[in-house]
Design a protein around this motif. Sequence first.
Motif, short mmCIF file in Angstrom:
data_model
loop_
_atom_site.label_atom_id
_atom_site.label_comp_id
_atom_site.label_asym_id
_atom_site.label_seq_id
_atom_site.Cartn_x
_atom_site.Cartn_y
_atom_site.Cartn_z
N GLU A 45 0.91 -1.03 -0.10
CA GLU A 45 0.03 0.10 -0.12
C GLU A 45 1.03 1.02 -0.17
O GLU A 45 1.89 1.33 0.65
CB GLU A 45 -0.90 0.22 1.21
N GLU A 46 0.36 2.20 -0.61
CA GLU A 46 1.31 3.50 -0.94
C GLU A 46 0.46 4.42 -0.20
O GLU A 46 -0.68 4.64 -0.14
CB GLU A 46 1.31 3.92 -2.35
N ASP A 47 1.22 5.26 0.88
CA ASP A 47 0.50 6.09 2.05
C ASP A 47 0.67 7.40 1.07
O ASP A 47 0.87 7.49 -0.23
CB ASP A 47 1.38 6.23 3.23
N GLU A 48 0.05 8.49 1.92
CA GLU A 48 -0.25 9.69 1.34
C GLU A 48 1.33 10.57 0.71
O GLU A 48 1.12 11.40 -0.05
CB GLU A 48 -0.95 10.80 2.13
N ASN A 49 2.24 10.05 1.39
CA ASN A 49 3.80 10.60 0.94
C ASN A 49 4.31 9.71 0.10
O ASN A 49 5.59 10.26 -0.34
CB ASN A 49 4.60 10.51 2.31
N GLY A 50 3.79 8.63 -0.39
CA GLY A 50 4.33 7.96 -1.55
C GLY A 50 5.19 6.75 -1.12
O GLY A 50 5.70 6.17 -1.92
N TYR A 51 5.19 6.87 -0.02
CA TYR A 51 6.06 5.42 0.59
C TYR A 51 4.99 4.15 0.44
O TYR A 51 4.07 4.30 0.73
CB TYR A 51 6.43 5.61 2.21
N ILE A 52 5.89 3.06 0.09
CA ILE A 52 5.05 1.88 0.09
C ILE A 52 5.38 1.13 1.17
O ILE A 52 6.49 0.75 1.48
CB ILE A 52 5.76 1.13 -1.33
N GLU A 53 4.39 0.46 1.60
CA GLU A 53 4.48 -0.45 2.85
C GLU A 53 3.99 -1.77 2.39
O GLU A 53 3.07 -2.04 2.05
CB GLU A 53 3.67 0.08 4.11
N VAL A 54 4.85 -2.77 3.02
CA VAL A 54 4.40 -4.21 2.92
C VAL A 54 3.49 -4.53 3.96
O VAL A 54 4.19 -4.50 5.05
CB VAL A 54 5.53 -5.03 2.50
N PHE A 55 2.34 -5.14 3.71
CA PHE A 55 1.66 -5.83 4.85
C PHE A 55 1.52 -7.29 4.61
O PHE A 55 1.50 -7.82 3.20
CB PHE A 55 0.16 -5.08 4.89
N GLU A 56 1.14 -8.13 5.46
CA GLU A 56 0.78 -9.58 5.42
C GLU A 56 -0.47 -9.94 5.77
O GLU A 56 -1.05 -9.32 7.09
CB GLU A 56 1.97 -10.48 5.90
#
Length: 122
Positions: free
Chosen positions: A101-112
Amino acid sequence: MKAKQIVLVLALFTAVLSVNANSEIKKKGQGKQVVTIVATFDGYDEDNGYSFLVEDEEEGDEEVMYFTEITDAALQSVNLKLDEFVGKRFEITYEITEYEEEDENGYIEVFETYIITKVKKV
């Protein structure tokens, strides 16, 4: 002659789009993993889901795993919402799915996500 060129361009464009779509499907499918463990059922709670005690064989400790999702087929095989199964050992097969998922700042986080797909009493 122009009609043949237009048809050729449209055919190439369609081919490129289908190749890109197939590669996206493969990328999404690569984040799945199926795991089977033996664990002791610790109970069901509406907020936390299904909890299991899993022994760490290397360290001799127990770890609690929480699952908030279970397939209908797995729940029908053993109704883990009943208290009568607390303390019983089960072989659990679950699927781990990674997603980004990409947050509002453009950083991509990986979730499981962890979903129980099979439950068998041991």
